[in-house]
Design a protein around this motif. Structure first.
Motif, PDB file in Angstrom:
ATOM      1  N   ASP A  44       0.807  -1.214   0.000  1.00 49.77           N
ATOM      2  CA  ASP A  44       0.000   0.000   0.000  1.00 49.77           C
ATOM      3  C   ASP A  44       0.847   1.274   0.000  1.00 49.77           C
ATOM      4  O   ASP A  44       0.310   2.378  -0.055  1.00 49.77           O
ATOM      5  CB  ASP A  44      -0.940   0.017   1.213  1.00 49.77           C
ATOM      6  N   GLU A  45       2.148   1.120   0.072  1.00 54.36           N
ATOM      7  CA  GLU A  45       3.040   2.277   0.020  1.00 54.36           C
ATOM      8  C   GLU A  45       3.170   2.735  -1.437  1.00 54.36           C
ATOM      9  O   GLU A  45       3.563   1.950  -2.302  1.00 54.36           O
ATOM     10  CB  GLU A  45       4.419   1.905   0.566  1.00 54.36           C
ATOM     11  N   ASP A  77      -9.479 -10.457 -10.450  1.00 49.13           N
ATOM     12  CA  ASP A  77      -9.730 -11.181  -9.199  1.00 49.13           C
ATOM     13  C   ASP A  77      -8.415 -11.697  -8.606  1.00 49.13           C
ATOM     14  O   ASP A  77      -8.218 -11.686  -7.390  1.00 49.13           O
ATOM     15  CB  ASP A  77     -10.689 -12.342  -9.444  1.00 49.13           C
ATOM     16  N   TRP A  78      -7.522 -12.167  -9.487  1.00 48.22           N
ATOM     17  CA  TRP A  78      -6.197 -12.593  -9.029  1.00 48.22           C
ATOM     18  C   TRP A  78      -5.465 -11.431  -8.371  1.00 48.22           C
ATOM     19  O   TRP A  78      -4.837 -11.590  -7.316  1.00 48.22           O
ATOM     20  CB  TRP A  78      -5.386 -13.116 -10.211  1.00 48.22           C
ATOM     21  N   ALA A  79      -5.556 -10.251  -8.986  1.00 50.68           N
ATOM     22  CA  ALA A  79      -4.869  -9.075  -8.448  1.00 50.68           C
ATOM     23  C   ALA A  79      -5.384  -8.741  -7.049  1.00 50.68           C
ATOM     24  O   ALA A  79      -4.603  -8.429  -6.142  1.00 50.68           O
ATOM     25  CB  ALA A  79      -5.068  -7.875  -9.376  1.00 50.68           C
ATOM     26  N   LYS A  80      -6.694  -8.851  -6.859  1.00 48.48           N
ATOM     27  CA  LYS A  80      -7.263  -8.553  -5.538  1.00 48.48           C
ATOM     28  C   LYS A  80      -6.778  -9.554  -4.499  1.00 48.48           C
ATOM     29  O   LYS A  80      -6.422  -9.180  -3.367  1.00 48.48           O
ATOM     30  CB  LYS A  80      -8.793  -8.574  -5.603  1.00 48.48           C
ATOM     31  N   MET A  88      -1.559  -9.233   4.328  1.00 47.04           N
ATOM     32  CA  MET A  88      -1.469 -10.157   5.470  1.00 47.04           C
ATOM     33  C   MET A  88      -0.058 -10.707   5.646  1.00 47.04           C
ATOM     34  O   MET A  88       0.231 -11.371   6.624  1.00 47.04           O
ATOM     35  CB  MET A  88      -2.456 -11.309   5.282  1.00 47.04           C
ATOM     36  N   GLY A  89       0.799 -10.439   4.654  1.00 41.72           N
ATOM     37  CA  GLY A  89       2.177 -10.917   4.736  1.00 41.72           C
ATOM     38  C   GLY A  89       2.357 -12.335   4.272  1.00 41.72           C
ATOM     39  O   GLY A  89       3.362 -12.980   4.599  1.00 41.72           O
ATOM     40  N   VAL A  90       1.389 -12.859   3.527  1.00 39.91           N
ATOM     41  CA  VAL A  90       1.485 -14.230   3.025  1.00 39.91           C
ATOM     42  C   VAL A  90       1.202 -14.241   1.529  1.00 39.91           C
ATOM     43  O   VAL A  90       0.112 -13.940   1.084  1.00 39.91           O
ATOM     44  CB  VAL A  90       0.505 -15.174   3.763  1.00 39.91           C
ATOM     45  N   VAL A  91       2.212 -14.599   0.736  1.00 39.20           N
ATOM     46  CA  VAL A  91       2.068 -14.681  -0.716  1.00 39.20           C
ATOM     47  C   VAL A  91       2.677 -15.981  -1.201  1.00 39.20           C
ATOM     48  O   VAL A  91       3.461 -16.617  -0.478  1.00 39.20           O
ATOM     49  CB  VAL A  91       2.767 -13.483  -1.411  1.00 39.20           C
ATOM     50  N   PRO A  92       2.344 -16.422  -2.421  1.00 45.04           N
ATOM     51  CA  PRO A  92       2.891 -17.691  -2.927  1.00 45.04           C
ATOM     52  C   PRO A  92       4.408 -17.674  -2.975  1.00 45.04           C
ATOM     53  O   PRO A  92       5.020 -16.644  -3.295  1.00 45.04           O
ATOM     54  CB  PRO A  92       2.310 -17.778  -4.348  1.00 45.04           C
ATOM     55  N   PRO A  93       5.049 -18.783  -2.647  1.00 47.28           N
ATOM     56  CA  PRO A  93       6.512 -18.861  -2.729  1.00 47.28           C
ATOM     57  C   PRO A  93       6.996 -18.515  -4.134  1.00 47.28           C
ATOM     58  O   PRO A  93       6.380 -18.905  -5.122  1.00 47.28           O
ATOM     59  CB  PRO A  93       6.805 -20.327  -2.385  1.00 47.28           C
ATOM     60  N   GLY A  94       8.080 -17.782  -4.199  1.00 47.40           N
ATOM     61  CA  GLY A  94       8.640 -17.413  -5.489  1.00 47.40           C
ATOM     62  C   GLY A  94       8.053 -16.161  -6.087  1.00 47.40           C
ATOM     63  O   GLY A  94       8.442 -15.739  -7.175  1.00 47.40           O
ATOM     64  N   THR A  95       7.093 -15.539  -5.391  1.00 49.07           N
ATOM     65  CA  THR A  95       6.483 -14.311  -5.905  1.00 49.07           C
ATOM     66  C   THR A  95       7.516 -13.189  -5.962  1.00 49.07           C
ATOM     67  O   THR A  95       8.265 -12.975  -5.012  1.00 49.07           O
ATOM     68  CB  THR A  95       5.309 -13.872  -5.003  1.00 49.07           C
ATOM     69  N   GLN A  96       7.536 -12.476  -7.071  1.00 47.65           N
ATOM     70  CA  GLN A  96       8.458 -11.363  -7.254  1.00 47.65           C
ATOM     71  C   GLN A  96       7.768 -10.032  -6.955  1.00 47.65           C
ATOM     72  O   GLN A  96       6.542  -9.915  -7.069  1.00 47.65           O
ATOM     73  CB  GLN A  96       8.989 -11.349  -8.689  1.00 47.65           C
ATOM     74  N   VAL A  97       8.564  -9.039  -6.590  1.00 46.92           N
ATOM     75  CA  VAL A  97       8.027  -7.710  -6.304  1.00 46.92           C
ATOM     76  C   VAL A  97       7.292  -7.163  -7.522  1.00 46.92           C
ATOM     77  O   VAL A  97       6.247  -6.528  -7.406  1.00 46.92           O
ATOM     78  CB  VAL A  97       9.151  -6.744  -5.874  1.00 46.92           C
ATOM     79  N   GLU A  98       7.831  -7.433  -8.724  1.00 46.03           N
ATOM     80  CA  GLU A  98       7.214  -6.941  -9.952  1.00 46.03           C
ATOM     81  C   GLU A  98       5.794  -7.479 -10.123  1.00 46.03           C
ATOM     82  O   GLU A  98       4.900  -6.768 -10.599  1.00 46.03           O
ATOM     83  CB  GLU A  98       8.061  -7.333 -11.174  1.00 46.03           C
ATOM     84  N   GLN A  99       5.586  -8.725  -9.711  1.00 41.47           N
ATOM     85  CA  GLN A  99       4.250  -9.309  -9.809  1.00 41.47           C
ATOM     86  C   GLN A  99       3.279  -8.624  -8.852  1.00 41.47           C
ATOM     87  O   GLN A  99       2.120  -8.377  -9.195  1.00 41.47           O
ATOM     88  CB  GLN A  99       4.322 -10.810  -9.503  1.00 41.47           C
ATOM     89  N   LEU A 100       3.754  -8.314  -7.660  1.00 41.75           N
ATOM     90  CA  LEU A 100       2.905  -7.623  -6.690  1.00 41.75           C
ATOM     91  C   LEU A 100       2.599  -6.198  -7.136  1.00 41.75           C
ATOM     92  O   LEU A 100       1.484  -5.700  -6.943  1.00 41.75           O
ATOM     93  CB  LEU A 100       3.576  -7.620  -5.311  1.00 41.75           C
ATOM     94  N   TYR A 102       2.413  -5.181 -10.205  1.00 44.71           N
ATOM     95  CA  TYR A 102       1.446  -5.290 -11.292  1.00 44.71           C
ATOM     96  C   TYR A 102       0.052  -5.578 -10.730  1.00 44.71           C
ATOM     97  O   TYR A 102      -0.950  -5.007 -11.188  1.00 44.71           O
ATOM     98  CB  TYR A 102       1.862  -6.387 -12.257  1.00 44.71           C
ATOM     99  N   ALA A 103      -0.017  -6.441  -9.727  1.00 44.35           N
ATOM    100  CA  ALA A 103      -1.303  -6.745  -9.092  1.00 44.35           C
ATOM    101  C   ALA A 103      -1.893  -5.486  -8.462  1.00 44.35           C
ATOM    102  O   ALA A 103      -3.103  -5.234  -8.568  1.00 44.35           O
ATOM    103  CB  ALA A 103      -1.123  -7.835  -8.038  1.00 44.35           C
ATOM    104  N   LYS A 104      -1.043  -4.675  -7.827  1.00 44.74           N
ATOM    105  CA  LYS A 104      -1.532  -3.443  -7.195  1.00 44.74           C
ATOM    106  C   LYS A 104      -2.012  -2.443  -8.244  1.00 44.74           C
ATOM    107  O   LYS A 104      -2.993  -1.718  -8.027  1.00 44.74           O
ATOM    108  CB  LYS A 104      -0.405  -2.811  -6.366  1.00 44.74           C
ATOM    109  N   LYS A 105      -1.332  -2.400  -9.391  1.00 41.25           N
ATOM    110  CA  LYS A 105      -1.765  -1.523 -10.476  1.00 41.25           C
ATOM    111  C   LYS A 105      -3.169  -1.903 -10.942  1.00 41.25           C
ATOM    112  O   LYS A 105      -4.045  -1.027 -11.087  1.00 41.25           O
ATOM    113  CB  LYS A 105      -0.784  -1.623 -11.650  1.00 41.25           C
ATOM    114  N   LEU A 106      -3.401  -3.192 -11.153  1.00 41.15           N
ATOM    115  CA  LEU A 106      -4.722  -3.655 -11.571  1.00 41.15           C
ATOM    116  C   LEU A 106      -5.762  -3.399 -10.483  1.00 41.15           C
ATOM    117  O   LEU A 106      -6.893  -2.986 -10.768  1.00 41.15           O
ATOM    118  CB  LEU A 106      -4.681  -5.146 -11.911  1.00 41.15           C
TER     119      LEU A 106
END
Length: 355
Positions: A44-45, A77-80, A88-100, A102-106
């Protein structure tokens, strides 16, 4: 062979975890399975400093990207899911900052910041370029006949009413009766302004007549936005402290937020609706343009889009979306309530002004 099997097993486990994140109806996974090394990352930053105009423009260039309108529902829906998991501090293993990111942009482009609900496509700010360019182009092209003026002003104000409602501060509910009254008032104002100015400028130079649509749009915005968000002016807008705790409702904060939105919307339309008539006035005098009159309207639509691509983020970035207001400017009774509960610990309040 053994190493190959272990590698395939690891890849399969990673794909399974990612598939579960994509499914919004999946059961909650164990925290230990979802932990990723993203320490210090706050989804959210803002990526850019929202205290500066340039930072806000970059932010809105990102979330008003018209390409996000074409993103399928499943990806939204995936982005949400990803944004909520990241919070919550829990994301799929291997998730990259770029993916997050992009999800926040959507997420920011399609979900309301107050309710977290998915907004209708036409009302999203990311639809301002494709929707606005078509309406603006035709308003500027078909300004000579009264039926065309009335029709396109009605279309424009219907579009604006939906955008204004979609991007309101959702903490202040609006009844169906209020929305209908607001819509009728704003549409009537726009049409009356356009028709009246068309009649006054019949003997004026042609260029003056081309500016009538902008005058009508500016006048209607001064009515449409306050009317569509009148509940905020009547009951006040929700104000919070720095930690997002609700501490009251303020009509003064609502008036400031709505005024800023009106200025932003007029600024958004101004360059295209003021400069484009000058450009077309000169182009239409060219021998080549006289032979291809059928292309005049598509050309105006295209040029309107070129203006809006830049003006949508620039206009949205004029003022911070999360406004800061000194407690001393609030209503006296709200000031007393805040001081009685918090003392001097809350010098400023914050609120979402909408877009």
């Amino acid at each position: 062979m053994e190493e190959s099997r272990r590698g395939e097993a690891a890849c399969g486990g990673q794909e399974a975890a990612w598939g579960l994140a994509l499914n919004t109806e999946s059961t909650v996974l164990c925290v230990s399975e979802m932990e990723a090394d993203l320490s210090g990352f706050n989804i959210d930053e803002p990526r850019w400093d929202q205290c500066t105009f340039l930072g806000r423009v970059k932010h809105f260039f990102n979330i008003t990207d018209p390409r996000t309108v074409l993103v399928p529902e499943r990806e939204l829906d995936w982005a949400k899911v990803m944004v909520e998991k990241s919070r919550m501090g829990v994301v799929p293993p291997g998730t990259q900052v770029e993916q997050l990111l992009y999800a926040k942009k959507l997420y920011d482009s399609a979900f309301h910041p107050d309710t977290g609900e998915k907004m209708n496509v036409i009302g999203r700010m990311s639809f301002q370029v494709p929707g606005g360019m078509i309406i603006t182009g035709f308003m500027l092209q078909f300004y000579r006949t009264m039926p065309a003026v009335i029709f396109w002003q009605w279309v424009n104000q219907s579009f604006n009413a939906l955008v204004n409602y979609t991007n309101r501060n959702a903490a202040s509910p609006t009844s169906l009766r209020q929305m209908a009254l607001s819509y009728i008032t704003a549409t009537t104002t726009a049409v009356a302004t356009a028709v009246g100015m068309n009649m006054l400028t019949k003997r004026a130079p042609p260029l003056v007549g081309r500016w009538v649509p902008f005058a009508a749009v500016a006048a209607a915005n001064c009515v449409n936005i306050p009317m569509m968000r009148q509940q905020e002016l009547i009951q006040g807008i929700c104000v919070k402290d720095r930690n997002h705790n609700e501490i009251g409702h303020s009509r003064r904060a609502a008036a400031i937020g709505i005024t800023q939105v009106v200025v932003s919307r007029i600024t958004m339309a101004a360059p295209g609706m003021i400069l484009l008539p000058i450009i077309m006035e000169r182009l239409e005098k060219l021998h080549f343009m006289k032979k291809v009159k059928v292309l005049h309207a598509p050309l105006q639509v295209l040029l309107s889009g070129c203006f809006l691509i830049f003006m949508v983020p620039v206009a949205c970035g004029l003022f911070p979306q999360k406004c800061e207001l000194s407690v001393s400017y609030l209503e006296p009774e709200l000031q007393d309530t805040i001081k009685a509960k918090y003392g001097e610990l809350v010098p400023y309040v914050y609120f979402n002004k909408g877009l």
